[in-house]
Motif scaffolding. Structure first.
Motif, PDB file in Angstrom:
ATOM      1  N   GLU A  44       6.485  10.148  -5.835  1.00 14.58           N
ATOM      2  CA  GLU A  44       5.224   9.991  -5.130  1.00 14.58           C
ATOM      3  C   GLU A  44       4.118  10.812  -5.795  1.00 14.58           C
ATOM      4  O   GLU A  44       2.961  10.413  -5.817  1.00 14.58           O
ATOM      5  N   THR A  45       4.499  11.972  -6.321  1.00 16.35           N
ATOM      6  CA  THR A  45       3.501  12.836  -6.942  1.00 16.35           C
ATOM      7  C   THR A  45       3.263  12.492  -8.404  1.00 16.35           C
ATOM      8  O   THR A  45       2.494  13.149  -9.089  1.00 16.35           O
ATOM      9  N   GLY A  46       3.921  11.449  -8.877  1.00 21.58           N
ATOM     10  CA  GLY A  46       3.654  10.970 -10.221  1.00 21.58           C
ATOM     11  C   GLY A  46       4.479  11.603 -11.326  1.00 21.58           C
ATOM     12  O   GLY A  46       4.099  11.556 -12.490  1.00 21.58           O
ATOM     13  N   GLU A  47       5.608  12.192 -10.959  1.00 24.34           N
ATOM     14  CA  GLU A  47       6.475  12.731 -12.018  1.00 24.34           C
ATOM     15  C   GLU A  47       7.443  11.647 -12.473  1.00 24.34           C
ATOM     16  O   GLU A  47       7.944  10.868 -11.682  1.00 24.34           O
ATOM     17  N   VAL A  48       7.684  11.625 -13.779  1.00 26.23           N
ATOM     18  CA  VAL A  48       8.607  10.638 -14.327  1.00 26.23           C
ATOM     19  C   VAL A  48       9.683  11.362 -15.109  1.00 26.23           C
ATOM     20  O   VAL A  48       9.388  12.180 -15.969  1.00 26.23           O
ATOM     21  N   GLU A  49      10.909  11.032 -14.802  1.00 27.67           N
ATOM     22  CA  GLU A  49      11.992  11.645 -15.564  1.00 27.67           C
ATOM     23  C   GLU A  49      12.054  11.032 -16.956  1.00 27.67           C
ATOM     24  O   GLU A  49      11.755   9.861 -17.142  1.00 27.67           O
ATOM     25  N   GLN A  50      12.455  11.819 -17.922  1.00 26.24           N
ATOM     26  CA  GLN A  50      12.556  11.283 -19.274  1.00 26.24           C
ATOM     27  C   GLN A  50      13.982  10.800 -19.520  1.00 26.24           C
ATOM     28  O   GLN A  50      14.944  11.417 -19.103  1.00 26.24           O
ATOM     29  N   LEU A  51      14.070   9.644 -20.183  1.00 29.21           N
ATOM     30  CA  LEU A  51      15.385   9.156 -20.564  1.00 29.21           C
ATOM     31  C   LEU A  51      15.783   9.860 -21.854  1.00 29.21           C
ATOM     32  O   LEU A  51      15.015   9.858 -22.814  1.00 29.21           O
ATOM     33  N   ASN A  52      16.968  10.504 -21.867  1.00 30.57           N
ATOM     34  CA  ASN A  52      17.341  11.137 -23.126  1.00 30.57           C
ATOM     35  C   ASN A  52      18.350  10.290 -23.887  1.00 30.57           C
ATOM     36  O   ASN A  52      19.516  10.607 -23.995  1.00 30.57           O
ATOM     37  N   GLY A  53      17.848   9.150 -24.347  1.00 26.33           N
ATOM     38  CA  GLY A  53      18.705   8.275 -25.142  1.00 26.33           C
ATOM     39  C   GLY A  53      17.889   7.655 -26.267  1.00 26.33           C
ATOM     40  O   GLY A  53      16.680   7.845 -26.341  1.00 26.33           O
ATOM     41  N   LYS A  54      18.581   6.936 -27.134  1.00 25.65           N
ATOM     42  CA  LYS A  54      17.902   6.263 -28.242  1.00 25.65           C
ATOM     43  C   LYS A  54      18.327   4.798 -28.258  1.00 25.65           C
ATOM     44  O   LYS A  54      19.399   4.459 -27.752  1.00 25.65           O
ATOM     45  N   ASP A  58       0.851  -1.191   0.000  1.00 27.96           N
ATOM     46  CA  ASP A  58       0.000   0.000   0.000  1.00 27.96           C
ATOM     47  C   ASP A  58       0.891   1.246   0.000  1.00 27.96           C
ATOM     48  O   ASP A  58       2.120   1.153   0.047  1.00 27.96           O
ATOM     49  N   SER A  59       0.266   2.412  -0.028  1.00 25.73           N
ATOM     50  CA  SER A  59       1.058   3.623  -0.258  1.00 25.73           C
ATOM     51  C   SER A  59       1.997   3.919   0.915  1.00 25.73           C
ATOM     52  O   SER A  59       3.109   4.403   0.727  1.00 25.73           O
ATOM     53  N   GLN A  60       1.547   3.565   2.130  1.00 26.46           N
ATOM     54  CA  GLN A  60       2.409   3.804   3.286  1.00 26.46           C
ATOM     55  C   GLN A  60       3.661   2.938   3.225  1.00 26.46           C
ATOM     56  O   GLN A  60       4.784   3.408   3.449  1.00 26.46           O
ATOM     57  N   GLN A  61       3.453   1.659   2.875  1.00 24.45           N
ATOM     58  CA  GLN A  61       4.598   0.740   2.774  1.00 24.45           C
ATOM     59  C   GLN A  61       5.536   1.168   1.658  1.00 24.45           C
ATOM     60  O   GLN A  61       6.756   1.072   1.784  1.00 24.45           O
ATOM     61  N   THR A  62       4.939   1.645   0.557  1.00 26.90           N
ATOM     62  CA  THR A  62       5.759   2.085  -0.566  1.00 26.90           C
ATOM     63  C   THR A  62       6.640   3.257  -0.153  1.00 26.90           C
ATOM     64  O   THR A  62       7.820   3.321  -0.489  1.00 26.90           O
ATOM     65  N   LYS A  63       6.030   4.173   0.594  1.00 28.65           N
ATOM     66  CA  LYS A  63       6.766   5.348   1.030  1.00 28.65           C
ATOM     67  C   LYS A  63       7.947   4.929   1.903  1.00 28.65           C
ATOM     68  O   LYS A  63       9.074   5.400   1.735  1.00 28.65           O
ATOM     69  N   GLN A  64       7.672   3.992   2.830  1.00 25.20           N
ATOM     70  CA  GLN A  64       8.715   3.513   3.723  1.00 25.20           C
ATOM     71  C   GLN A  64       9.835   2.842   2.933  1.00 25.20           C
ATOM     72  O   GLN A  64      11.017   3.054   3.195  1.00 25.20           O
ATOM     73  N   LEU A  65       9.435   2.050   1.940  1.00 27.84           N
ATOM     74  CA  LEU A  65      10.418   1.346   1.097  1.00 27.84           C
ATOM     75  C   LEU A  65      11.317   2.350   0.393  1.00 27.84           C
ATOM     76  O   LEU A  65      12.544   2.223   0.381  1.00 27.84           O
ATOM     77  N   ALA A  66      10.687   3.400  -0.172  1.00 27.87           N
ATOM     78  CA  ALA A  66      11.451   4.408  -0.903  1.00 27.87           C
ATOM     79  C   ALA A  66      12.440   5.094   0.029  1.00 27.87           C
ATOM     80  O   ALA A  66      13.601   5.324  -0.330  1.00 27.87           O
ATOM     81  N   ILE A  67      11.995   5.388   1.253  1.00 26.99           N
ATOM     82  CA  ILE A  67      12.881   6.062   2.204  1.00 26.99           C
ATOM     83  C   ILE A  67      14.049   5.150   2.572  1.00 26.99           C
ATOM     84  O   ILE A  67      15.205   5.560   2.580  1.00 26.99           O
ATOM     85  N   ASN A  68      13.740   3.867   2.814  1.00 23.35           N
ATOM     86  CA  ASN A  68      14.811   2.933   3.172  1.00 23.35           C
ATOM     87  C   ASN A  68      15.841   2.785   2.066  1.00 23.35           C
ATOM     88  O   ASN A  68      17.004   2.484   2.326  1.00 23.35           O
ATOM     89  N   LEU A  69      15.391   2.953   0.824  1.00 18.18           N
ATOM     90  CA  LEU A  69      16.326   2.800  -0.299  1.00 18.18           C
ATOM     91  C   LEU A  69      16.991   4.134  -0.633  1.00 18.18           C
ATOM     92  O   LEU A  69      17.757   4.215  -1.585  1.00 18.18           O
ATOM     93  N   GLY A  70      16.697   5.176   0.118  1.00 19.71           N
ATOM     94  CA  GLY A  70      17.288   6.480  -0.156  1.00 19.71           C
ATOM     95  C   GLY A  70      16.643   7.179  -1.343  1.00 19.71           C
ATOM     96  O   GLY A  70      17.338   7.835  -2.112  1.00 19.71           O
ATOM     97  N   ASN A  71      15.351   7.042  -1.501  1.00 18.97           N
ATOM     98  CA  ASN A  71      14.611   7.660  -2.612  1.00 18.97           C
ATOM     99  C   ASN A  71      15.330   7.581  -3.954  1.00 18.97           C
ATOM    100  O   ASN A  71      15.739   8.591  -4.512  1.00 18.97           O
ATOM    101  N   PRO A  72      15.524   6.372  -4.458  1.00 18.14           N
ATOM    102  CA  PRO A  72      16.278   6.228  -5.705  1.00 18.14           C
ATOM    103  C   PRO A  72      15.529   6.833  -6.898  1.00 18.14           C
ATOM    104  O   PRO A  72      14.301   6.920  -6.885  1.00 18.14           O
ATOM    105  N   ARG A  73      16.269   7.258  -7.895  1.00 15.59           N
ATOM    106  CA  ARG A  73      15.646   7.840  -9.076  1.00 15.59           C
ATOM    107  C   ARG A  73      15.477   6.832 -10.206  1.00 15.59           C
ATOM    108  O   ARG A  73      14.636   6.997 -11.067  1.00 15.59           O
ATOM    109  N   PHE A  74      16.349   5.815 -10.221  1.00 11.43           N
ATOM    110  CA  PHE A  74      16.288   4.839 -11.308  1.00 11.43           C
ATOM    111  C   PHE A  74      16.251   3.426 -10.753  1.00 11.43           C
ATOM    112  O   PHE A  74      16.836   3.158  -9.707  1.00 11.43           O
ATOM    113  N   ASP A  75      15.575   2.553 -11.465  1.00 16.42           N
ATOM    114  CA  ASP A  75      15.596   1.148 -11.059  1.00 16.42           C
ATOM    115  C   ASP A  75      16.853   0.503 -11.660  1.00 16.42           C
ATOM    116  O   ASP A  75      17.568   1.141 -12.433  1.00 16.42           O
ATOM    117  N   PRO A  76      17.166  -0.749 -11.271  1.00 15.40           N
ATOM    118  CA  PRO A  76      18.435  -1.325 -11.729  1.00 15.40           C
ATOM    119  C   PRO A  76      18.544  -1.506 -13.248  1.00 15.40           C
ATOM    120  O   PRO A  76      19.634  -1.701 -13.754  1.00 15.40           O
TER     121      PRO A  76
END
Lengths: 470, 345
Positions: B170-180, B144-162
């Motif tokens: 959390e607010t639904g913003e997504v960074e754009q990848l600038n590659g091809k 749920d959203s509370q657990q997700t928030k906790q998970l993100a904090i524990n991981l140091g609010n990462p910006r990218f997945d592996p």
């Protein structure tokens, strides 16, 4: 709120710093440390010493000599332990069982103890304690200092280095080679030794599989049974060699099971645990002899012995009680033997052996004395033994064999006992140590149950195949 | 005494039964557990994810596409789709399904959990790369959203997945990848791998087998319809364009190129000297910190000290200390070979 504000700022900052933050920090620390060291540390020319290290390393990790040297050193250590422990063990047994035991019984008598109080205290509790100390202390007091000396000298990390590739194939860590060898001395000490493995998954594997290293408490059982039943199969000149080979085969089978079970665990239950491997190869240094002896005695031998004693005392009481308390017209031990005989025979063992392994959980050392006592009691053999619930051992190997054969033992029973001695639950000291080290009931249970399931399975298959062929 | 043959046969049957029941993943017991879990929430979330990915790629989806791509009965899917329309998660537009604003929010939440969980698996557990996706597929429906928030904090609010995918905030913003995608580049181009797609699995497994690392620099040598050849970290890679299409590259400008003669430490030969450039981004969590702590940091001089009898692991001399690591880890450490003339005497 102020704290929230700080937390938010820190989260924002972390977002901005990016992911290489930890790397940069470490680099910074190292470059600072390097600058400080450069300005303040002056090196004397120790290049020569270093060259000695390297040439020794080249030999002990070489393709040709690496493995033979390892096997040679381990064999010498085990040989020294098994042979060297005989004499002090004999002395201790003479003192604790030959001298103090009758003396205690005498005191009991003069104080007017009733037979059951003296039986419970001296035949039960004291005798089990004395037995454990007499057979456990000397081998550990020889094995652990030798092992610690090798560790202190710096040889052991090289063993881990040499064997890592083999162990990696079964999902294990190179250092498991060390904890495994330590297990040949004592499984509880082997489990403690797994602290050197820094990767959680490999450490659990090493803990759970340590029991497959044939420990000091089981070598004498293996040697005794092999010389009675397997040595007897060949002409007398070869008896010694053949029974030695049989014992070595059991030890090797243990190593084989270590690999198989490690592989199984890393593929199933331990799949998601973190795994990593790094190993520092420290420079060789002359071992600090006395300090080593002292610490290995205190840290390893005495701690393990103390734990064993704590468990042995109640076990002694239980052994005496089940042999002397009666339900209806037979005592508890006979009743249990009768009911477990069917299952025991299915596995090619018998009720006596199963009961002995249940009550002798505290220490493998008291399995043989318990089996002898129970056999004499349940088969109603007269003329040997010390009475119900009093463990004993005989000086003469053929006489021991006669008792066992009178108890219905065959070559198949002997082979199965050797297998079951390798593949059964760890002793209670080890189980307790596993719990202390893992802090997990789940892993402790798995480590205790897994080997016994394997033991039942292997004995069952061997027995049924044997019966088909025979 | 019972006949040993009968006993062995009974034993064999019991063994086979246990095997069928509990064999990892395909065992009957696990399947039974799985079949309980086809609840409508999961189906809704899976459809939302499909739609999000389609919109992200600029492709259009109809109900038929969804029915074909999901592992559920067509009837159930159609029911779920109309239910989703009622809840205003989706809209129909000329037979094509589009996400509504709420639907988009919902989809991003699921994707956030999925990618965070993959990050968690890569950092804190020992699961193999190829298993991450599948485990995250299950977890994304559970937090749920509370657990997700906790998970993100524990991981140091990462910006990218592996895999290099941006994790929605959390607010639904997504960074754009600038590659091809890799095949879009010309011969001679130099770039950095910023993303490796983990779906479909067949192609991902081929990329894994090649042992390419996110963050490494590549230099395209040859490109035609059949194959793309490029160099990275001292090794040559040959990929089919369809496989290469799942690798995203961001082009590097001339002044950014610092890693021209980069090699992997596993390629260092005895008696060669080298300097550490860094640790690949593919090396994560515990083992990365361990390597850093042991002194495998930038600008450290390194050479081979010892090779074990089976050639793996090898010990390296780092800051006068001999440290053994396996070749599987050594290949994450990037080095630059250096020549030393003075010490030949």
């Amino acid at each position: 709120m102020k704290t929230n504000k700080i937390l938010n700022t820190s989260n924002d900052l972390r977002w901005q710093i990016g992911e290489g933050f930890h790397d940069k920090l470490t680099e910074g620390i190292y470059s600072d440390a390097a600058t400080i060291a450069q300005n303040s540390v002056h090196k004397k020319g120790d290049a020569k010493r270093f060259r000695f290290d390297r040439s020794l390393d080249k030999i002990v990790t070489s393709k040709i000599w690496g493995f033979p040297i390892m096997i040679l050193i381990l064999s010498v250590v085990l040989w020294l332990t098994i042979i060297g422990a005989n004499y002090p063990s004999g002395l201790l047994a003479d003192l604790l069982i030959g001298e103090i035991y009758p003396w205690l019984k005498g005191i009991g008598e003069s104080l007017g103890f009733s037979w059951w109080l003296s039986g419970f205290l001296f035949d039960g509790v004291y005798l089990a304690l004395a037995w454990v100390i007499a057979v456990m202390l000397p081998p550990m007091a020889i094995f652990f200092p030798l092992f610690t000396l090798l560790e202190d000298f710096g040889y052991l990390p090289r063993v881990a280095f040499n064997l890592d590739h083999l162990l990696k194939k079964s999902g294990a860590h190179g250092k498991q080679a060390l904890t495994m060898s330590m297990g040949f001395g004592c499984n509880a000490a082997g489990v403690i030794a797994t602290r050197i493995i820094d990767s959680p998954r490999e450490r659990l594997i090493a803990i759970i599989t340590n029991n497959f290293s044939l420990c000091n408490g089981r070598w004498p059982t293996q040697i005794l049974i092999a010389s009675i039943f397997i040595g007897a199969l060949v002409p007398e000149n070869f008896a010694g060699a053949v029974s030695t080979l049989a014992v070595i085969a059991i030890a090797l089978l243990g190593i084989f099971f270590t690999f198989i079970v490690s592989l199984f665990l890393s593929k199933t239950m331990l799949k998601g645990e973190v795994s990593s491997f790094t190993l520092e190869l420290p420079p060789y240094r002359p071992p600090r002899f006395w300090k080593t002896i002292y610490t290995s005695l205190i840290d390893r031998t005495l701690i393990v012995l103390w734990r064993a004693c704590i468990f042995a005392a109640p076990a002694g009481a239980v052994i005496w009680l089940i042999s002397n308390v009666s339900i209806g017209d037979s005592n508890i031990a006979n009743w249990m033997i009768l009911h477990m005989d069917g299952f025991g025979l299915l596995l090619g063992l018998n009720g006596v052996i199963l009961l002995a392994y249940i009550v002798a959980i505290p220490a493998n050392e008291i399995v043989i004395p318990t089996i002898l006592m129970l056999t004499v009691m349940s088969a109603a053999i007269t003329g040997v033994g010390e009475g119900n619930g009093v463990m004993f051992e005989l000086e003469s190997v053929p006489a021991t064999g006669d008792i066992l054969k009178a108890g219905g033992w065959t070559l198949l029973t002997a082979i199965n006992l050797m297998l079951f001695s390798l593949l059964h639950n760890p002793c209670s000291t080890t189980i307790y140590t596993i719990y202390k080290e893992t802090k997990s009931v789940k892993w402790t249970t798995i480590a205790s149950i897994l080997p016994i399931i394997l033991g039942f399975t292997v004995c069952f298959i061997v027995t049924q195949v044997w019966r088909i062929l025979a | 005494m019972t006949n040993p043959v009968t006993l062995l046969i009974i034993f064999g049957i019991v063994l086979v039964l246990l095997f069928i029941l509990f064999y990892p993943k395909t065992g009957f017991y696990w399947r039974l557990q799985q079949s309980y879990k086809t609840d409508p929430k999961i189906l809704i979330e899976d459809i939302l994810k499909k739609l999000y990915h389609a919109e992200d790629n600029g492709t259009k989806l109809s109900s038929d596409h969804i029915i074909n791509s999901l592992n559920s009965s067509p009837k159930k899917i159609l029911e779920t789709i109309s239910e989703m329309e009622d809840k205003e998660l989706i809209r129909f537009k000329k037979g094509e399904i589009k996400l509504s604003e709420t639907g988009m929010d919902y989809a991003l939440r699921i994707i956030r959990v999925h990618r965070l969980w993959e990050k968690y698996l890569s950092e804190k557990t020992g699961f193999h790369k190829k298993d991450w996706h599948e485990i995250a597929e299950k977890m994304e429906h559970k937090l749920d959203s509370q657990q997700t928030k906790q998970l993100a904090i524990n991981l140091g609010n990462p910006r990218f997945d592996p895999h290099g995918d941006p994790i929605p905030t959390e607010t639904g913003e997504v960074e754009q990848l600038n590659g091809k995608p890799l095949p879009k580049f010309k011969e001679g181009a130099i770039g950095r791998i910023i993303h490796i797609e983990d779906e479909p699995e067949i192609i991902y497994k081929q990329i894994l087998a090649e042992d390419l690392h996110i963050g490494s620099h590549i230099h395209i040598i040859e490109k035609n319809k059949k194959r793309i050849v490029f160099h990275s970290e001292g090794e040559e890679f040959i990929l089919a364009p369809i496989v290469a299409n799942n690798i995203t590259i961001s082009e590097l400008k001339k002044e950014d190129i610092s890693e021209k003669d980069t090699f992997r430490l596993s390629n260092l030969k005895e008696h060669e000297h080298a300097k550490i450039i860094g640790i690949s981004r593919e090396c994560r969590g515990e083992i990365r910190r361990r390597l850093l702590d042991l002194g495998f940091v930038m600008n450290t001089k390194i050479e081979v000290d010892l090779t074990s009898p089976m050639r793996n692991p090898r010990a390296y001399l780092v800051r006068d200390t001999s440290i053994a690591i396996r070749n599987e880890q050594a290949k994450f450490i990037l080095i630059e070979k250096i020549k030393i003339h003075a010490e030949t005497n």
